[in-house]
Design a protein around this motif. Structure first.
Motif, PDB file in Angstrom:
ATOM      1  N   ASP A 174      -6.780   2.071   3.150  1.00  0.00           N
ATOM      2  CA  ASP A 174      -7.443   1.747   1.890  1.00  0.00           C
ATOM      3  C   ASP A 174      -8.704   0.925   2.127  1.00  0.00           C
ATOM      4  OD1 ASP A 174      -4.737   2.487   1.405  1.00  0.00           O
ATOM      5  OD2 ASP A 174      -4.865   1.635  -0.597  1.00  0.00           O
ATOM      6  N   ASN A 175      -9.713   1.187   1.298  1.00  0.00           N
ATOM      7  CA  ASN A 175     -10.996   0.489   1.402  1.00  0.00           C
ATOM      8  C   ASN A 175     -11.212  -0.413   0.198  1.00  0.00           C
ATOM      9  OD1 ASN A 175     -11.834   2.071   3.762  1.00  0.00           O
ATOM     10  ND2 ASN A 175     -12.018   3.758   2.323  1.00  0.00           N
ATOM     11  N   LEU A 176     -11.917  -1.534   0.415  1.00  0.00           N
ATOM     12  CA  LEU A 176     -12.241  -2.433  -0.694  1.00  0.00           C
ATOM     13  C   LEU A 176     -13.268  -1.807  -1.626  1.00  0.00           C
ATOM     14  CD1 LEU A 176     -10.846  -4.449   1.316  1.00  0.00           C
ATOM     15  CD2 LEU A 176     -12.410  -6.183   0.437  1.00  0.00           C
ATOM     16  N   ASN A 177     -14.229  -1.070  -1.049  1.00  0.00           N
ATOM     17  CA  ASN A 177     -15.266  -0.397  -1.846  1.00  0.00           C
ATOM     18  C   ASN A 177     -16.056  -1.338  -2.727  1.00  0.00           C
ATOM     19  OD1 ASN A 177     -13.081   2.154  -1.733  1.00  0.00           O
ATOM     20  ND2 ASN A 177     -15.208   2.678  -1.387  1.00  0.00           N
ATOM     21  N   ALA A 178     -16.481  -2.445  -2.171  1.00  0.00           N
ATOM     22  CA  ALA A 178     -17.229  -3.425  -2.962  1.00  0.00           C
ATOM     23  C   ALA A 178     -18.542  -2.856  -3.469  1.00  0.00           C
ATOM     24  CB  ALA A 178     -17.494  -4.673  -2.128  1.00  0.00           C
ATOM     25  N   ALA A 179     -19.206  -2.051  -2.650  1.00  0.00           N
ATOM     26  CA  ALA A 179     -20.544  -1.595  -3.022  1.00  0.00           C
ATOM     27  C   ALA A 179     -20.600  -0.130  -3.409  1.00  0.00           C
ATOM     28  CB  ALA A 179     -21.506  -1.841  -1.856  1.00  0.00           C
ATOM     29  N   ALA A 181     -17.843   1.959  -4.930  1.00  0.00           N
ATOM     30  CA  ALA A 181     -17.030   2.542  -6.001  1.00  0.00           C
ATOM     31  C   ALA A 181     -16.288   1.448  -6.752  1.00  0.00           C
ATOM     32  CB  ALA A 181     -16.017   3.534  -5.416  1.00  0.00           C
ATOM     33  N   ALA A 182     -16.034   1.698  -8.005  1.00  0.00           N
ATOM     34  CA  ALA A 182     -15.299   0.726  -8.803  1.00  0.00           C
ATOM     35  C   ALA A 182     -13.845   0.643  -8.372  1.00  0.00           C
ATOM     36  CB  ALA A 182     -15.395   1.090 -10.283  1.00  0.00           C
ATOM     37  N   HIS A 183     -13.297   1.766  -7.936  1.00  0.00           N
ATOM     38  CA  HIS A 183     -11.903   1.796  -7.526  1.00  0.00           C
ATOM     39  C   HIS A 183     -11.822   1.937  -6.016  1.00  0.00           C
ATOM     40  CE1 HIS A 183     -10.674   2.150 -11.698  1.00  0.00           C
ATOM     41  NE2 HIS A 183     -11.527   3.142 -11.840  1.00  0.00           N
ATOM     42  N   GLY A 184     -10.920   1.177  -5.415  1.00  0.00           N
ATOM     43  CA  GLY A 184     -10.759   1.274  -3.971  1.00  0.00           C
ATOM     44  C   GLY A 184     -10.402   2.685  -3.563  1.00  0.00           C
ATOM     45  N   SER A 185     -11.157   3.252  -2.643  1.00  0.00           N
ATOM     46  CA  SER A 185     -10.872   4.594  -2.144  1.00  0.00           C
ATOM     47  C   SER A 185      -9.957   4.488  -0.933  1.00  0.00           C
ATOM     48  CB  SER A 185     -12.170   5.310  -1.772  1.00  0.00           C
ATOM     49  OG  SER A 185     -12.774   4.664  -0.662  1.00  0.00           O
ATOM     50  N   ILE A 186      -9.514   5.629  -0.470  1.00  0.00           N
ATOM     51  CA  ILE A 186      -8.621   5.665   0.693  1.00  0.00           C
ATOM     52  C   ILE A 186      -9.148   6.718   1.655  1.00  0.00           C
ATOM     53  CG2 ILE A 186      -6.259   5.928   1.501  1.00  0.00           C
ATOM     54  CD1 ILE A 186      -5.334   5.455  -1.396  1.00  0.00           C
ATOM     55  N   GLU A 187      -9.523   6.294   2.837  1.00  0.00           N
ATOM     56  CA  GLU A 187      -9.970   7.249   3.843  1.00  0.00           C
ATOM     57  C   GLU A 187      -8.806   8.163   4.217  1.00  0.00           C
ATOM     58  OE1 GLU A 187     -11.718   7.447   8.415  1.00  0.00           O
ATOM     59  OE2 GLU A 187     -11.666   5.529   7.374  1.00  0.00           O
ATOM     60  N   ARG A 188      -9.072   9.455   4.163  1.00  0.00           N
ATOM     61  CA  ARG A 188      -8.029  10.452   4.427  1.00  0.00           C
ATOM     62  C   ARG A 188      -6.823  10.224   3.519  1.00  0.00           C
ATOM     63  NH1 ARG A 188     -11.791  13.522   6.443  1.00  0.00           N
ATOM     64  NH2 ARG A 188     -12.784  12.626   8.262  1.00  0.00           N
ATOM     65  N   GLY A 189      -7.108   9.879   2.278  1.00  0.00           N
ATOM     66  CA  GLY A 189      -6.059   9.743   1.280  1.00  0.00           C
ATOM     67  C   GLY A 189      -6.271  10.788   0.202  1.00  0.00           C
ATOM     68  N   TYR A 190      -5.205  11.486  -0.163  1.00  0.00           N
ATOM     69  CA  TYR A 190      -5.331  12.619  -1.075  1.00  0.00           C
ATOM     70  C   TYR A 190      -4.483  12.428  -2.330  1.00  0.00           C
ATOM     71  CZ  TYR A 190      -6.987  13.998   3.458  1.00  0.00           C
ATOM     72  OH  TYR A 190      -7.661  13.999   4.663  1.00  0.00           O
ATOM     73  N   GLY A 191      -4.111  11.158  -2.583  1.00  0.00           N
ATOM     74  CA  GLY A 191      -3.264  10.858  -3.725  1.00  0.00           C
ATOM     75  C   GLY A 191      -3.877   9.863  -4.688  1.00  0.00           C
ATOM     76  N   GLY A 192      -5.205   9.875  -4.804  1.00  0.00           N
ATOM     77  CA  GLY A 192      -5.846   9.016  -5.781  1.00  0.00           C
ATOM     78  C   GLY A 192      -6.361   7.716  -5.204  1.00  0.00           C
ATOM     79  N   ALA A 193      -6.724   6.799  -6.104  1.00  0.00           N
ATOM     80  CA  ALA A 193      -7.332   5.527  -5.716  1.00  0.00           C
ATOM     81  C   ALA A 193      -6.287   4.575  -5.140  1.00  0.00           C
ATOM     82  CB  ALA A 193      -8.009   4.895  -6.932  1.00  0.00           C
ATOM     83  N   SER A 194      -6.778   3.511  -4.536  1.00  0.00           N
ATOM     84  CA  SER A 194      -5.914   2.529  -3.885  1.00  0.00           C
ATOM     85  C   SER A 194      -5.014   1.817  -4.886  1.00  0.00           C
ATOM     86  CB  SER A 194      -6.782   1.501  -3.154  1.00  0.00           C
ATOM     87  OG  SER A 194      -5.991   0.436  -2.645  1.00  0.00           O
ATOM     88  N   ASN A 227      -4.793  -2.242   4.627  1.00  0.00           N
ATOM     89  CA  ASN A 227      -6.202  -1.834   4.552  1.00  0.00           C
ATOM     90  C   ASN A 227      -6.597  -0.971   5.742  1.00  0.00           C
ATOM     91  OD1 ASN A 227      -5.964  -4.317   6.149  1.00  0.00           O
ATOM     92  ND2 ASN A 227      -8.194  -4.296   6.256  1.00  0.00           N
ATOM     93  N   ASN A 228      -7.744  -0.343   5.599  1.00  0.00           N
ATOM     94  CA  ASN A 228      -8.255   0.612   6.576  1.00  0.00           C
ATOM     95  C   ASN A 228      -8.460  -0.031   7.941  1.00  0.00           C
ATOM     96  OD1 ASN A 228      -9.577   2.774   7.833  1.00  0.00           O
ATOM     97  ND2 ASN A 228     -10.923   3.158   6.096  1.00  0.00           N
ATOM     98  N   VAL A 229      -8.183   0.737   8.991  1.00  0.00           N
ATOM     99  CA  VAL A 229      -8.487   0.268  10.342  1.00  0.00           C
ATOM    100  C   VAL A 229      -9.990   0.096  10.538  1.00  0.00           C
ATOM    101  CG1 VAL A 229      -6.396   1.122  11.450  1.00  0.00           C
ATOM    102  CG2 VAL A 229      -8.348   2.659  11.162  1.00  0.00           C
ATOM    103  N   ASN A 230     -10.787   0.836   9.776  1.00  0.00           N
ATOM    104  CA  ASN A 230     -12.232   0.571   9.707  1.00  0.00           C
ATOM    105  C   ASN A 230     -12.418  -0.557   8.690  1.00  0.00           C
ATOM    106  OD1 ASN A 230     -12.783   2.753  11.479  1.00  0.00           O
ATOM    107  ND2 ASN A 230     -12.621   4.164   9.761  1.00  0.00           N
TER     108      ASN A 230
END
Length: 846
Positions: A174-179, A181-194, A227-230
């Protein structure tokens, strides 16, 4: 445990009562039919007694879960009490830790040898004992007991169960996505926002977190990296650390400890230091202080996960320090608190393909072997199961046999990054068990990977499993009802890597869809066939998944594998294919394995067919052990793999009325999509290698599609002919497209009868084009290019193998000479785009 065969006789088709979203997954606790419970309710315990449960701890969760589960499954409302000393097991389900039970009630018989998180389960009539080595163990035992009940299994049991390894963690990306997206995204995630992050911060609404903890605990997962390894250094700011505390508080009742991924450069990015050198005293102090603060907030914090010096991530190599020195920086900071550091072995550099001996598969051993013995005792090196990157077929990573002095864990990927991204049914345990059951033959003795990661082979206390799970806000959690079997199975295999893959999918199906024999048979059959089928139509003989590695990792693009620096090469040319990984003439990767294994992989005569192109560069005409040539095997496998999944929709349709409508419709949509997309894969790969090798298919299937009508050969109005890239992602390399409205018309020269009309089109991001197919001016079906509303894979903005999609209309009555018209209207940035129409006789696959 396997459900009693006698009971299965009674489990006829059980009609579902209401639609289900999937949010409860395998913990539905659906009411058993009277035919199954008859004779058992009167002899069931009438109370639950919990001994000395800590407040908001796993033992309390075990009590509440037992009450909820039994009420749902059996309709019984049992009394629940918590007592410091209540040893009578008559008419009682007793739940306790071993220490409390023995101090209050005396020693158990037989004498138990429970490891950390292990449990004892005894169920004999009205007397049930669930005794955990710790509170987590008791919770795991409670979930196992409920699993038996939910499957209609009332048989007497008495056994101890211990996990194979102490570390069994979920890894979220999961990513914080501060800059961004409004919703935390997930790298290689296919089930919606964080479920954790929103606009750079930990969310206010964390209501999904305890639900996730419950799912994890039910299959024995005891830790999570959130959270994401990146990693984003901002997770370590004070506001977010307070949020980490809130998350940990919500996971704690389920025995799931929280850990986080670190950005190695955090002291510089967040702490305003001039360096992040792991040997610098100011850096050491910064990490020590930060770690101390984390443990003030979260006393049972699990530890750190670190990805360093890989894919652009900062690390110790920046300062000419070793990876071990980098790992030990964190290990020393966290050791006083009892935490661990998990250091990923996923480290590699960009490579030059013109160098015959360059090989990304060698990277893990090259980077880590010489560091063996230099890691602190609370460091766990986390190794991807194969040497490359979650491919459909890889050998076990040789690094497992090259770190005898270092504790290791294995990294498996539940989220199907290269394997259909939850839009293709691919049941993964059979793949995982090819790795876990691989014998490394260290020092010429039995050394299964599963016994290396448990710590048994090299006598390490640490060891374990990491599953990249990536749940999101979707009700299905990971984007697909059927894909949840992989999450369930990861927990089961982390607990017992020798568990049978078919037994696991049978158990999951009973818990998730009920006890209908037809439903169980259908889902098990499709699931067990799914990985071989996907390997068949995506990439076989060890060549890797022939997807687009430079873009979405989703559709076919074998050309993308070569002529780049990423190292997932096939080295395919007009005559030959495969990586030469021999010691004698190639990259030397075979020699990274212990001698018994290395000798086997060094020679084509002893290398199994399913890894032939992984280890050997051979002509397309090379004859395999099967007797087929490489190129003919490619053709046959791609056709047979795609043919297998063509049957999945009909199999699922046979269950109509036995599965609730909501899940029935969702699963059917995905299986129909997979059936169509597998043909895109089949044709794209077959056409590519037919062009490259100039060797035809002996069975004359490739380039021979007698039922197709190419869109560009139809009578067009408003449509224009366009190129598709890669070209093999379109039948005969062309498609038609329009930004406005267009029609494509053709006269059907087929015998009168009933047909399936299949239309291949393209669904790209940026809008929802609309379509109407008409026969003699009368509509036989309409649709929109809106699969992004139903599928969660990484979408494309181009006409390619990612965006190629198929829709079918069955039982269409056609007379010779009928006029078929497709009307398409673009929307916003999405063109209406069509590849071909196939008019298929009944039972014929294009």
């Amino acid at each position: 445990m396997v459900i009693q065969s006698l009971l299965i006789f009674f489990l006829a088709a059980i009609a579902p009562v209401s639609a289900e979203s999937g949010i409860d997954a395998w913990l539905r606790y659906a009411r058993l039919p009277g035919s199954v419970t008859r004779g058992h309710l009167n002899s069931f315990p009438n109370r639950i007694v919990v001994l000395n449960a800590s407040k908001n701890g796993p033992l309390a969760s075990a009590s509440s879960e037992l009450h909820k589960g039994i009420q749902g499954i059996l309709g019984l409302d049992l009394d629940v009490s918590s007592s410091g000393k209540s040893c009578s097991a008559q008419n009682t389900i007793v739940v306790s830790t071993l220490e409390t039970y023995q101090s209050s009630c005396g020693k158990l018989s037989p004498k138990l040898n429970l490891k950390e998180d292990g449990y004892w389960l005894s169920a004999k009539g009205k007397s049930v004992q669930i005794i955990g080595q710790n509170e987590r163990g008791a919770l795991y035992g409670a979930f196992q007991y409920l699993s038996l009940l939910a499957q209609g299994d009332f048989s007497e049991v008495a056994y101890a169960s211990n996990p194979s390894a102490p570390v069994r963690w979920a890894n979220q990306w999961d990513n914080l996505n501060a800059a961004t997206a409004a919703h935390g995204s997930i790298e290689r995630g296919y089930g919606g926002a964080s479920i954790f992050f929103n606009n750079g911060l930990i969310k206010d609404d964390l209501s999904r977190v305890p639900l996730y903890g419950r799912l994890l605990a039910s299959v024995g997962i005891n830790g999570i990296i959130i959270n994401n390894v990146n990693a984003d250094a901002n997770l370590l700011n004070e506001t977010n650390l307070a949020g980490v505390k809130r998350i940990a508080d919500l996971f704690r009742p389920w025995g799931v400890k929280v850990g986080i991924s670190l950005n190695f450069a955090s002291p510089q990015v967040l702490g305003a230091l001039t360096t992040f050198d792991p040997l610098d005293s100011t850096v050491i102090k910064w990490w020590t202080d930060k770690t101390n603060r984390i443990y003030q907030l979260v006393p049972d914090f699990a530890g750190y996960l670190v990805k360093a010096n890989s894919e652009g991530q900062p690390g110790p190599l920046t300062y000419n320090r070793t990876l071990a020195e980098g790992a030990n920086l964190f290990a020393k900071a966290i050791e006083p608190h009892g935490g661990i550091v998990v250091f990923r072995a996923f480290v590699y550099d960009q490579l030059n393909e013109t160098n015959w001996r360059a090989d990304r598969a060698n990277a893990a051993v090259q980077f880590f072997k010489d560091l063996d013995g230099q890691f602190d005792s609370n460091v766990l090196v986390q190794i991807k199961f194969g040497p490359i990157d979650f491919q459909v077929r890889e050998p076990a990573s040789p690094l497992f046999a090259n770190l005898p002095k270092t504790a290791v864990s294995i990294e498996l990927q539940v989220t199907q990054e290269y394997l259909g991204q939850q839009c293709h049914l691919v049941y993964l345990p059979p793949l995982w068990q090819t790795i876990l059951g691989f014998d490394m033959r260290y020092n010429h003795r039995q050394s299964y990977v599963r016994d290396i990661v448990s710590g048994e082979v090299f006598n390490h206390k640490l060891g374990g499993y990491a599953g990249v799970i990536n749940v999101g806000m979707d009700d299905t959690w990971i984007g697909s009802h059927l894909a949840m079997s992989n999450m369930f199975a990861f927990g089961r295999l982390a607990w017992n890597p020798q568990a049978d893959s078919q037994d696991i999918i049978e158990e999951w199906t009973r818990l998730t869809f009920g006890l209908s024999r037809d439903v169980i048979s259908a889902i098990v059959d499709m699931s067990m066939k799914s990985w071989p089928a996907y390997e068949g139509y995506s990439g076989n003989l060890g060549i890797q998944t022939l997807t687009d590695i430079l873009y979405t990792h989703y559709g076919a693009n074998p050309a993308s594998q070569d002529n780049n620096g990423w190292g997932q090469w096939t080295r395919a040319d007009s005559k030959t294919i495969g990586m030469d990984r021999t010691v004698s003439n190639g990259t030397g990767n075979a020699g990274q394995y212990p001698k018994d294994v290395a000798d086997k992989f060094e020679h084509t005569q002893t290398t199994p067919d399913d890894l032939m192109l992984w280890f050997h560069h051979v002509p397309y005409t090379f004859k395999l052990h099967s007797g087929k040539t490489v190129i003919q095997h490619f053709y046959d496998a791609h056709y047979s793999g795609a043919a297998t999944v063509q049957k999945f929709p009909a199999t699922w349709k046979s269950l109509k009325g036995q599965v609730d409508a909501e899940r029935y419709v969702d699963v059917l949509y995905r299986l129909q999509y997979q059936a169509g997309h597998s043909l895109v894969w089949r044709d794209g790969i077959s056409e590519f290698y037919r062009n490259l090798s100039s060797i035809p298919d002996k069975l004359n299937r490739v380039r021979n599609h007698p039922h197709r009508i190419e869109a560009e050969e139809m009578e067009l109005s408003g449509f224009t002919t366009v190129n598709v890239s890669p070209t093999e992602c379109a039948s005969k390399y062309k498609a038609i497209a329009t930004n406005g409205t267009g029609t494509a018309t053709t006269k059907l020269n087929v015998p009168s009868g009933k047909y399936t009309v299949a239309i291949n089109y393209y669904d790209v991001m940026g809008g929802s084009a609309s379509y109407d197919v008409l026969l003699n001016g009368k509509s036989i079906g309409t649709w929109k290019g809106d699969s992004e509303n139903y599928l969660g894979h990484d979408f494309s903005t181009f006409l390619d193998c990612h965006s190629a999609i198929r829709i079918t209309f069955e039982d269409v009555k056609i007379s010779r000479g009928d006029k078929l018209t497709i009307k398409g209207t673009g929307d916003a940035q999405e063109q209406a785009a069509i590849d071909y129409v196939a008019v298929l006789p009944q039972g014929v696959v294009d």
